[in-house]
Design a protein around this motif. Structure first.
Motif, mmCIF file in Angstrom:
data_model
loop_
_atom_site.group_PDB
_atom_site.id
_atom_site.type_symbol
_atom_site.label_atom_id
_atom_site.label_comp_id
_atom_site.label_asym_id
_atom_site.label_seq_id
_atom_site.Cartn_x
_atom_site.Cartn_y
_atom_site.Cartn_z
ATOM 1 N N GLN A 118 -3.936 -9.612 6.140
ATOM 2 C CA GLN A 118 -5.064 -10.941 6.360
ATOM 3 C C GLN A 118 -6.233 -9.884 6.974
ATOM 4 N N ASP A 119 -5.909 -8.562 7.697
ATOM 5 C CA ASP A 119 -7.166 -7.948 7.916
ATOM 6 C C ASP A 119 -7.984 -6.440 7.206
ATOM 7 N N ALA A 120 -9.127 -7.167 7.025
ATOM 8 C CA ALA A 120 -9.649 -5.814 5.573
ATOM 9 C C ALA A 120 -9.460 -4.665 6.128
ATOM 10 N N ASP A 121 -9.553 -4.603 7.233
ATOM 11 C CA ASP A 121 -9.089 -3.204 7.929
ATOM 12 C C ASP A 121 -8.343 -2.584 7.553
ATOM 13 N N VAL A 122 -6.883 -3.053 6.988
ATOM 14 C CA VAL A 122 -5.676 -2.868 7.377
ATOM 15 C C VAL A 122 -5.737 -2.120 5.838
ATOM 16 N N ASP A 123 -4.628 -0.932 5.218
ATOM 17 C CA ASP A 123 -4.506 -0.675 4.317
ATOM 18 C C ASP A 123 -3.111 -0.887 3.664
ATOM 19 N N ALA A 124 -3.146 -2.101 3.146
ATOM 20 C CA ALA A 124 -2.062 -3.151 2.841
ATOM 21 C C ALA A 124 -0.882 -1.797 1.995
ATOM 22 N N ASP A 125 -0.250 -2.337 1.913
ATOM 23 C CA ASP A 125 1.024 -1.201 0.094
ATOM 24 C C ASP A 125 0.594 -1.004 -0.751
ATOM 25 N N LEU A 126 0.213 -2.490 -0.958
ATOM 26 C CA LEU A 126 -0.248 -2.655 -2.739
ATOM 27 C C LEU A 126 -1.223 -1.964 -3.117
ATOM 28 N N ASP A 127 -0.890 -1.295 -4.086
ATOM 29 C CA ASP A 127 -1.739 -0.777 -5.574
ATOM 30 C C ASP A 127 -2.953 -1.156 -6.640
ATOM 31 N N VAL A 128 -4.047 -2.006 -5.361
ATOM 32 C CA VAL A 128 -4.451 -2.718 -6.396
ATOM 33 C C VAL A 128 -4.457 -2.818 -7.519
ATOM 34 N N ALA A 129 -5.054 -0.917 -8.047
ATOM 35 C CA ALA A 129 -5.437 -0.491 -9.533
ATOM 36 C C ALA A 129 -4.225 -0.339 -10.806
ATOM 37 N N GLN A 130 -2.907 -0.053 -9.877
ATOM 38 C CA GLN A 130 -2.213 -0.166 -10.595
ATOM 39 C C GLN A 130 -1.189 -1.370 -10.972
ATOM 40 N N LEU A 131 -1.589 -2.512 -10.118
ATOM 41 C CA LEU A 131 -0.605 -3.858 -10.783
ATOM 42 C C LEU A 131 -1.541 -3.770 -11.472
ATOM 43 N N ALA A 132 -2.817 -3.930 -11.386
ATOM 44 C CA ALA A 132 -3.682 -4.693 -12.250
ATOM 45 C C ALA A 132 -3.481 -3.793 -14.142
ATOM 46 N N PHE A 133 -3.026 -2.763 -13.655
ATOM 47 C CA PHE A 133 -3.049 -1.913 -15.063
ATOM 48 C C PHE A 133 -1.661 -2.545 -15.792
ATOM 49 N N GLU A 134 -0.632 -2.644 -15.347
ATOM 50 C CA GLU A 134 0.740 -2.652 -15.448
ATOM 51 C C GLU A 134 0.079 -4.401 -15.903
#
Length: 227
Positions: free
Chosen positions: A157-173
Motif C-alpha cells: 500500500q505504501d509506494a515507498d515499500v519495496d515489495a517482494d513481488l518482482d513485477v518484471a519477472q511475473l509479467a515475463f512469465e
C-alpha cells in the motif's frame, strides 16, 4: 467532391488493411503484395499503390492497424477497471480470448510477425519491436498498480515499500504462458492450450495475491476458442 474522394480512399485503405492483417498473421508480412491484394479485392492497382507507395509502407501500415485491433480487443475493455489483482486476470483473459477467437486467423498477430522479423533490422522490425515492448510495459504497469493497491502480499500500500513481488519477472512469465498457448493452439489445433495457460497464470497470481479469493478457481476456457 474532394471529401468524397478522401472517404473513398480511407475506405479502400481500411479494406486493404483488413485483408493484409489476416494474410500477415498466417503468411507473414513478407507474404504481402500490393498487386496481388489489389487483384484479390477487385481494386485498382494504381489506387492501392497510391495509398501505400511501397511494400514496406504496406507492412508498416499493417502492423499499426493490427496494433489498433489489439488495443480494442485486449486493452481497452479493462482499461477503466480499478487497479487490483482482478484487473490483472481480466487483462490476461482478454488476451487469451483474443487469440482463441482467432481475431486474426493465424492467432496472435504480433507473435506471428515477431518470429519473422526478430533477427532483422529496419523500420518494420522496429515497429513490431515497439508494439511488443509497449505491451510488456503495459502488463508490468497493471501488475505494479495492483501491487501498490495492495493486491499482492508484502504490504505494498505504501509506494515507498519495496515489495517482494518482482513485477518484471511475473509479467515475463504471464506473457510466456499466453504466447505458448497461442503457439500450441495454432500448431496443433488444440484449444485446451488456453485453459492450461489460464490455469498456470491463475496459479501464479494466486500464489502471490493478498486475497486469492478474488480470483476464479479455474479459467473459463476454452469457451470462445476455435473448434
Amino acid at each position: 467532391m474532394a471529401d468524397g474522394r478522401v472517404e473513398r480512399g480511407n475506405q479502400t485503405r481500411r479494406t486493404v488493411l483488413e485483408r493484409t492483417m489476416g494474410i500477415a498473421s498466417v503468411d507473414g508480412l513478407e507474404g504481402l503484395s500490393l498487386g496481388k491484394i489489389a487483384t484479390d479485392l477487385g481494386l485498382s492497382k494504381s489506387g492501392v499503390f497510391a495509398l501505400f507507395g511501397s511494400k514496406e509502407d504496406l507492412q508498416l501500415a499493417t502492423v499499426r492497424a493490427a496494433r489498433e485491433v489489439f488495443v480494442d480487443q485486449v486493452v481497452r475493455p479493462v482499461r477503466e477497471e480499478p487497479a487490483g489483482i482482478a484487473k490483472v486476470w481480466h487483462l490476461c483473459e482478454r488476451w487469451l480470448d483474443y487469440s482463441g477467437r482467432r481475431v486474426f486467423p493465424g492467432g496472435c498477430f504480433f507473435y506471428s510477425v515477431s518470429a519473422e522479423f526478430d533477427s532483422r533490422t529496419g523500420p518494420v522490425h522496429d515497429e513490431v519491436a515497439t508494439a511488443r515492448a509497449d505491451w510488456t510495459r503495459y502488463v508490468e504497469r497493471v501488475l505494479d498498480e495492483a501491487r501498490l493497491a495492495g493486491g499482492f502480499r508484502g504490504g505494498a500500500q505504501d509506494a515507498d515499500v519495496d515489495a517482494d513481488l518482482d513485477v518484471a519477472q511475473l509479467a515475463f512469465e504471464i506473457i510466456a504462458l499466453m504466447e505458448l498457448a497461442n503457439a500450441h493452439s495454432v500448431l496443433h489445433e488444440d484449444p485446451m492450450a488456453y485453459e492450461r495457460a489460464g490455469r498456470g497464470i491463475l496459479g501464479r497470481l494466486r500464489a502471490a495475491a493478498a486475497a486469492p479469493e478474488e480470483l476464479p478457481e479455474r479459467p473459463p476456457f476454452p469457451v470462445n476458442s476455435p473448434a
